[in-house]
Design an enzyme around this catalytic site. Structure first.
Site, PDB file in Angstrom:
ATOM      1  CG  ASP A 211       8.355  45.411  20.963  1.00 42.47           C
ATOM      2  OD1 ASP A 211       8.303  45.213  19.841  1.00 42.47           O
ATOM      3  OD2 ASP A 211       8.045  46.366  21.515  1.00 42.47           O
ATOM      4  NE  ARG A 269     -14.879  48.561  24.628  1.00 39.66           N
ATOM      5  CZ  ARG A 269     -13.882  48.816  25.246  1.00 39.66           C
ATOM      6  NH1 ARG A 269     -12.661  48.224  24.858  1.00 39.66           N
ATOM      7  NH2 ARG A 269     -13.832  49.763  26.078  1.00 39.66           N
ATOM      8  NE  ARG A 363      -9.841  44.524  26.772  1.00 38.02           N
ATOM      9  CZ  ARG A 363     -10.337  46.032  27.147  1.00 38.02           C
ATOM     10  NH1 ARG A 363     -11.191  46.194  28.050  1.00 38.02           N
ATOM     11  NH2 ARG A 363      -9.849  46.958  26.186  1.00 38.02           N
TER      12      ARG A 363
END
Ligand code: SIN
Length: 548
Positions: A211, A269, A363
């Site tokens: 949003d 990751r 990240r």
């Protein structure tokens, strides 16, 4: 009600900002505004830990943290932001401790630290495997103590500004669906990322629909690096529940259905998620194996996982393998900012919705709570400095009227279209076509489908016409934001014709040094709905699906 500073979002970043202002200047009126339950932010779901070199004089250790973060970011991190974050980390842990966070201790009574992926040293501080919820709970309490107000169940629709300076926010009060204006001298956007758009394939709560990013785009700000969506290697196969990296940090293995290990579990990751995805594409199942850890170790270090695996998959992780799959978890892209400052005066960003360059293309686990806490603190300090001797600006009521009309329009007409089916199919489309691996072809399919959904979404209306706590209304407003953000992801992913960090292009599998730059998106232009219009068979099939 008017405020000196309004903070949009009640996760770690927003709460740190609010506390910072109130603590330094108790007379200032400060509010944290959230669209839902304060205790259900994404920060509270980040379980495994928060990275920090605790000894602030340990320059070598801090430099290693900086180097690991830069390496993990594949050349797209802003060095200044990374250095600031890593240097502030030890102080932030002290501050969190003083606010009431009780980190787990080692045998000597010092804060314990575990390994996390991509870290050359053990530097992840933790509270069992519920670090995020322990931190947010302490911050919520602290913020209340220092006098921060909470405006919960308020959905922010837009910001208002005059001459490129923020003047307040426009939001929907969910209780009665009124469009409200809150004037403010400064606003901090800290409303989280956009992984929740990958509904059904994400560790995030479904209402993490980007949003704040959509609000920023509508306000004329740019979105940066939107193609970088991080897939957490280990979501529970059945429910996408986050199987924390702590499970691998505590010694868990990844094995395929043949019982073979196939990747270094503590690699970054992107690497681990790719490796798992490859196994799955080759028809194998993938499991996390914790059976070699003692029951006592599991109970003390991974209690939430132990419970969730049992409740959600019927698996006792001390005795059985737990099936996992990679799922969307975190978004590196966000509102373009220099540290926390945007191009609109008085408007600051922090946490996952901002792109301050800390994470680049990927990240490191444990750096998100840290980034939220460090840049939340900084945003609070900057906002406090900014409002000094500033007057309130007039509100641009054109925006308010437009938002009120939009809400009325959603209520006023009838529909047979099913927005829920749209949200689910949006998540599935993104996961399948803008997922761990993308190609020009898959991105084009997603893009065409998005155009179709955007057009359909303008004709969505609530079936329930009650204005009290209308969940359909919020879902429709969220969908509008999610579609704008999705389009930004797809356009950026098309533009990045290389593979880097979390963005893997099957048709451009190599990193290309010529593309070592950011992709910045300034606005979304109305588009034609070509492909779906032409393929009438597909279109009518889809229409039938959406109207059920
Ligand atoms: C995890 O515990 O694996 C999530 C924490 C993070 O994303 O940093």
């Amino acid at each position: 009600m008017i405020y000196d500073v309004i903070i949009v979002g009640g996760g770690v970043a927003g709460l740190m900002a609010a506390i910072e202002i109130k603590k330094e200047s108790p007379v200032k009126k400060v509010a944290v505004i959230t669209k839902g339950n304060l205790f259900k932010s994404n920060s509270s779901l980040a379980s495994g830990g928060i990275n920090a070199v605790l000894d602030q004089t340990n320059t070598q250790g801090i430099n290693k943290h900086i180097q690991d973060t830069l390496k993990g970011a594949y050349g797209l991190a802003e060095k200044k932001s990374v250095e600031y974050m890593c240097q502030r980390a030890g102080g932030i842990i002290q501050k969190l401790t003083s606010y009431g966070v009780v980190f787990d201790k080692d045998e000597e009574g010092n804060i314990a630290q575990r390994s996390f992926g991509g870290g050359s040293e053990q530097r992840t501080c933790f509270v069992g495997d519920k670090t995020g919820s322990a931190i947010t709970a302490a911050l919520i309490k602290k913020a209340k103590t220092v006098g921060v107000e909470y405006l919960v169940n308020n959905f922010v629709m837009n910001i208002t500004q005059l001459d490129k300076r923020v003047s307040g926010i426009v939001c929907l009060r969910r209780f009665d669906s009124s469009v409200m204006v809150y004037p403010a001298k400064a606003v901090i956007l800290a409303g989280g990322g956009y992984s929740g758009i990958y509904r059904g394939f994400s560790t995030n709560a479904a209402d993490y629909t980007g949003d704040c990013l959509a609000i920023a785009l509508r306000a004329g700000l740019s979105l940066k690096d939107m193609e970088f969506v991080q897939f957490h290697p280990t979501g529970l196969a059945k429910t996408s529940y986050l199987v924390s990296e702590a499970a691998r940090g505590e010694g868990g293995y990844l094995v395929n259905s043949d019982g073979d290990r196939f990747v270094d579990e503590l690699d970054t990751r992107d690497v681990v998620a790719q490796a798992i995805s490859e196994q799955i594409n080759n028809g194998k199942k993938v499991y996390i194996d914790l059976r070699h850890l003692s029951s006592e170790h599991i109970e003390t270090k991974l209690p939430s996982l132990y419970k969730a695996a049992f409740m959600q998959a019927g698996v006792d992780i001390s005795k059985e393998l737990l099936q996992i799959k990679p799922v969307a978890h975190y978004t590196m892209g966000g509102i373009e900012a220099s540290m926390t400052t945007t191009d609109i005066k008085g408007l600051f960003v922090c946490g996952e919705c901002g792109a301050n360059g800390v994470h680049g293309a990927n990240r490191l686990g444990g750096n998100s709570l840290l980034e939220g806490a460090v840049f939340g603190e900084l945003a609070g300090q900057k906002a406090l400095k900014f409002i000094d001797s500033k007057e309130y600006l007039p509100i641009d009521y054109n925006i308010v009227v437009k938002d009120q009309r939009w809400v009325d329009h959603i209520f006023d007409q009838e529909t047979t279209k099913n927005f829920n089916a749209m949200r689910i199919s949006l998540g599935k489309t993104l996961f399948e076509h803008v997922g761990i691996s993308r190609t020009q072809k898959s991105l084009q399919i997603a893009s065409d489908y998005l155009r179709y959904l955007r057009r359909e979404s303008s004709t969505l209306h609530t079936m329930d016409k009650s204005r009290n706590n209308n969940v359909e209304l919020i879902a429709i407003l969220e969908l509008r934001n999610a579609l704008e953000v999705s389009e930004a992801i797809v356009l950026s992913a098309m533009k990045r014709q290389e593979s880097r960090g979390a963005h893997f292009r099957g048709d451009f599998p190599k990193q290309n040094e010529a593309m070592k730059k950011h992709i910045v998106l300034k606005e979304l232009k109305p588009q034609l709905f070509k492909v779906w219009e032409e393929d009438t068979g597909l279109l009518s099939k889809l229409r039938r699906f959406l109207s059920h």
